[in-house]
Structure formats: C-alpha cells, structure tokens
Write an enzyme that holds these catalytic residues in place. Structure first.
Site, PDB file in Angstrom:
ATOM      1  N   LYS A  17       9.219 -30.772  26.730  1.00 17.67           N
ATOM      2  CA  LYS A  17       8.986 -32.064  26.221  1.00 17.67           C
ATOM      3  C   LYS A  17       8.523 -33.285  26.982  1.00 17.67           C
ATOM      4  O   LYS A  17       9.290 -33.529  27.740  1.00 17.67           O
ATOM      5  CB  LYS A  17      10.007 -32.937  25.089  1.00 17.67           C
ATOM      6  CG  LYS A  17      10.610 -31.855  23.878  1.00 17.67           C
ATOM      7  CD  LYS A  17      11.636 -32.289  23.381  1.00 17.67           C
ATOM      8  CE  LYS A  17      12.215 -31.997  22.107  1.00 17.67           C
ATOM      9  NZ  LYS A  17      13.371 -32.533  21.584  1.00 17.67           N
ATOM     10  N   GLU A  31      10.078 -33.274  10.724  1.00 18.21           N
ATOM     11  CA  GLU A  31       9.187 -32.177  11.101  1.00 18.21           C
ATOM     12  C   GLU A  31       8.733 -31.376  10.017  1.00 18.21           C
ATOM     13  O   GLU A  31       8.043 -30.430  10.599  1.00 18.21           O
ATOM     14  CB  GLU A  31       9.717 -31.533  12.182  1.00 18.21           C
ATOM     15  CG  GLU A  31      10.151 -32.444  13.461  1.00 18.21           C
ATOM     16  CD  GLU A  31      11.022 -31.723  14.516  1.00 18.21           C
ATOM     17  OE1 GLU A  31      11.598 -30.528  14.310  1.00 18.21           O
ATOM     18  OE2 GLU A  31      11.067 -32.181  15.868  1.00 18.21           O
TER      19      GLU A  31
HETATM   20  P1  PGA Z   1      13.732 -35.135  18.542  1.00 19.94           P
HETATM   21  O1  PGA Z   1      13.821 -33.806  17.736  1.00 19.94           O
HETATM   22  O2  PGA Z   1      12.443 -35.112  18.745  1.00 19.94           O
HETATM   23  O3  PGA Z   1      13.997 -36.245  17.539  1.00 19.94           O
HETATM   24  O4  PGA Z   1      14.307 -35.073  19.688  1.00 19.94           O
HETATM   25  C1  PGA Z   1      13.374 -32.529  18.131  1.00 19.94           C
HETATM   26  C2  PGA Z   1      14.519 -31.553  18.731  1.00 19.94           C
HETATM   27  O5  PGA Z   1      15.613 -31.883  18.910  1.00 19.94           O
HETATM   28  O6  PGA Z   1      13.943 -30.616  19.160  1.00 19.94           O
HETATM   29 ZN    ZN Z   2      16.122 -29.905  19.736  1.00 17.77          ZN
END
Ligand code: PGA
Ligand code: ZN
Length: 430
Positions: free
Chosen positions: A341, A208
């Site tokens: 998400k 990220e």
């Molecule tokens: P992930 O990581 O997209 O691999 O789940 C991001 C998070 O944990 O916020």
């Molecule tokens: Zn997370």
C-alpha cells in the site's frame, strides 16, 4: 529540445469515496501539466503507518481537511523538486524524504509527499510517451488474480462481523476479463442468497464493495460463499476455479492488555485462534490470510505461517510496506507475503524497495487498495509493473473500485498476447 524539468507543482483538496478530503497533485514539466495523482486513505490503519497530515480544524470536515498538506506541496515541496528531471523518481523521492527529515513523514505529511511522488511517476511516463506500468517496468506482463472481498465486516462496515474481508479468488480463470466475469456472477448469486436469508437491506455494501450483512463469526460467511460459487456453476478447491481468502485485520479485535481475541462472543488466545484457522483451512481451500494476528505479534506470525503450509500469510498492519518491518519478519519467517500500500510508507521509491526486498526473500507481494479511494486507478498500473500476481481492489460495485478493474482490462488489452494471468501461480507468478 524538449526539457524534462519540473516547472511547477500544484495541489488541491479533493474528496474520496467516504467524502473525506484527500490530496490531489499536478506536476508540470516544461510548462505543461504532465501528471496527476490522488492520495488514498485507510480507516483500518496499522499503528506503524506513515503520518497523514490533517488540519485538525473542527469547523471544516470535522478536522479532516488537508489544506495544510496542500500548502506543504505547493510551497516547501514545490521549491525542493523544481528543476529536477521528472524521470529521476528516486532522487526526487529522496529529496522530499530529506526535506521532511522524520522517520514517519510527520513534518510534511505522507499524504503531501506521496501525492507528489505518484504525480511525478505519471508525469515521467507521460513525457516518455508510455503507459505508467510500462514506464515503471518494460517487462511488466502479469495480470493479477483479483482478491474479491464479497462480504465485509470490521471497521469497513457497521455489522457485527469482526473479520474484515471474506474473499473469493478466481484462480482458475483464463485471463483477467474472465476472472472479473466469474466473480461478478458469483456475487450476483451471493446477493440473492443474502436477500433470501436477511432481506434486501443486508445487501448494502461496506467501504470496499462487499456486502455488509448481519452475519456473525467465521463459518457462516464461508457457507454463503460456497453456496454462491456452486449456484454460479464454479468449482471450489485448490486447482479448481475458486479458492478463498481472508483479511482478518485481527489487530482491531485484539485486546492488547488481556492478549485475547474476541470473535463472535468467544475469546481466543493466540494458539486457539490459530487452531480455528486450521479448522477453516481443513474444510475450505483457504489460499490466503492477511493479518491473522495482532500487528505486533511477530512470533505469532511465525507460528501461524508454519501451522498453515497451504495458505499464504500476508502482513498488512504487520509490515506497513516498510522495509524495516519486513526485515524483522523475514528474519524469523513471519508471514510469507507483504501487502503493498503506497500510502503506508509515503513514497513510490520506498514502496518499490519494500516489494523488491520481499521478492528477494521469497515473499509474495499483494498490491492493495485502501478503504478510502478515489477514481484514480494507479494501483492497477503498479501491480502489473511489479508482476505482483495479486491485487485486492474490492468488488466491482462502487466506482472507485470499478476504476481499478477497468484499468486492468485496458492493460490486458494493451499487453495482448504478452500478458500472463497469474492464476494458481499468484504467489510466485512467472
Ligand atoms: P484500510 O483497509 O484501507 O482501511 O486499511 C484495508 C485493509 O485493511 O486491507
Ligand atoms: Zn488489511
């Protein structure tokens, strides 16, 4: 008269920022391509997330191909959604959910259903001649505080930091552009500090965009962030320029059998870990912690929420953008914000339903990237449509992250004087 009927749906296998295959969907309306969207993917995933359908054929992409999901879009889902008015988002999402018929989208794959759901939203917006954020909510006006995870660990890097994300939050910025400027300046100072102690290789970044340094534990990253802010000329503190955040992703360093957390060579039970967070919060302005405890520990989340009254407690792996999990949390006061998400639940309508449920119960909503992203900036439109006030979309270093920040700059320009930067009100923006 122009028709808004869906006349075709196409899909293809594309590549995300890790070089892993994912699904891209095109929705056609009245014979023209009207909307396109890409599906993101996690690595540090929660156990209760919707099912991602991969091919499992070791000869292609080590089993991670998504040709089965693509075929599901082009056949079963296409036949179901053809003829719908493209602006009937919820009806379309419900039809796909019914077609799948399983609680976690195991039959068709959440990656198939979500790709269509998002492309339908884009197509609906295009047919109405509106940008997506405005199509979803004409009253969307809040530009979010970006939670910039400048030091990365956990599953998103190959270093030894257990905690996944150490975050600076430019709450004192005048607007989004200023927030981006501030955090980028701080990150450049951080880069120099990292080089001075660990050498140039330590400025390689994680999934990220945060530096994947060989730091350890919880204190050292805070010392670096603090120095970087000072060197960049910004004040750290509640009511000042910068406050801090963490995504602990604690599920991934929790031994479920022993019920112990392993951090920097020491073991912690739930109470001593909460105590450690309290010590951090006593020393630094810790405004937000995501997943401080294991994803199944609702009672522990109640405790940590009560123990840290100044700190927002965000459920990611805990809630997985799922209204049923959120209901369990709200009942006892576990956490006070939900990470949003879209691919955790697998349709736009269900994700919005979860966000609305969160708001109605006084919970905040933090829109988030996945570690596996493409250059599709869709979540930037979503955070404005939700008036969420907070977004986690990485350091603006890697292209799939800059795409989101740059889209927010465009939206800020379009909203002009109507825009409000969430700033210190990121938990309850107005
Ligand atoms: P992930 O990581 O997209 O691999 O789940 C991001 C998070 O944990 O916020
Ligand atoms: Zn997370």
């Amino acid at each position: 008269m122009r028709s808004n009927k869906i006349t075709d749906v196409k899909a293809r296998e594309i590549i995300d920022c890790r070089g892993w295959p994912t699904v891209q969907v095109d929705v056609y309306v009245d014979g023209e391509r009207a909307g396109r969207a890409d599906v993101p993917a996690g690595r540090s995933t929660g156990q209760h997330e919707a099912f991602v359908l991969t091919d499992g054929d070791p000869k292609r992409y080590r089993g991670l191909g998504v040709l089965k999901a693509v075929a599901n879009v082009e056949h079963a889902i296409r036949e179901t959604v053809l003829g719908f008015d493209v602006t009937e988002q919820r009806k379309i999402d419900l039809a796909m959910i019914a077609l799948d018929g399983t609680p976690n989208k195991k039959k068709l794959g959440a990656n198939s259903i979500l790709g269509v759901s998002l492309a339908v939203a884009r197509a609906g917006a295009a047919r109405c001649g509106l940008p997506l954020y405005r199509y979803l909510n004409p009253f969307g006006h809040v530009l979010p505080v970006p939670l910039m995870n400048c030091l990365n660990g956990g599953k998103l890097t190959a270093n030894e930091l257990e905690i996944q994300e150490f975050i600076i939050m430019p709450v004192g910025a005048d607007n989004y552009s200023h927030a981006l400027q501030m955090t980028t300046e701080i990150n450049e100072q951080l880069r120099e500090l990292v080089i001075a102690k660990y050498g140039i290789l330590a400025t390689n970044t994680g999934d990220e965009g945060g530096f994947a340094t060989p730091m350890r534990g919880i204190w050292e990253p805070f010392e670096f962030m603090q120095k970087a802010c000072e060197k960049a000329g910004y004040k750290v503190g509640f009511g000042e320029d910068i406050v801090y955040g963490l995504d602990c992703a604690a599920t991934h360093w929790h031994d479920k059998k022993a019920k112990l957390y392993g951090l920097d060579g020491k073991t912690y039970d739930r109470e001593s870990l909460i105590d450690l967070y309290k010590q951090v919060a006593a020393k630094y302005p810790l405004a937000s912690i995501e997943d401080p405890l294991d994803e199944e520990d609702f009672d522990g989340f109640v405790k940590v929420t009560a123990a840290l009254p100044q700190t927002q407690i965000v459920g990611d792996d805990l809630f997985v953008t799922n209204v049923e999990r959120l209901r369990l949390g709200v009942r006892g006061g576990a956490a006070n914000a939900m990470l949003f998400k879209v691919n955790q639940i697998g349709s736009l309508s269900q994700a919005f339903e979860a966000a609305e449920f969160a708001y109605r119960h006084g919970y905040g909503v933090q829109v988030s990237e996945r570690s596996g992203e493409t250059e599709d900036p869709l979540i930037s439109d979503l955070v404005v449509a939700l008036n969420g006030g907070q977004i986690k979309t990485g350091m603006p270093i890697r292209g799939e992250r800059t795409a989101k920040h740059n889209r927010l700059l465009q939206i800020e320009g379009e909203l002009g004087g109507g825009a409000v930067y969430a700033g210190n009100n990121f938990r309850r923006p107005s």
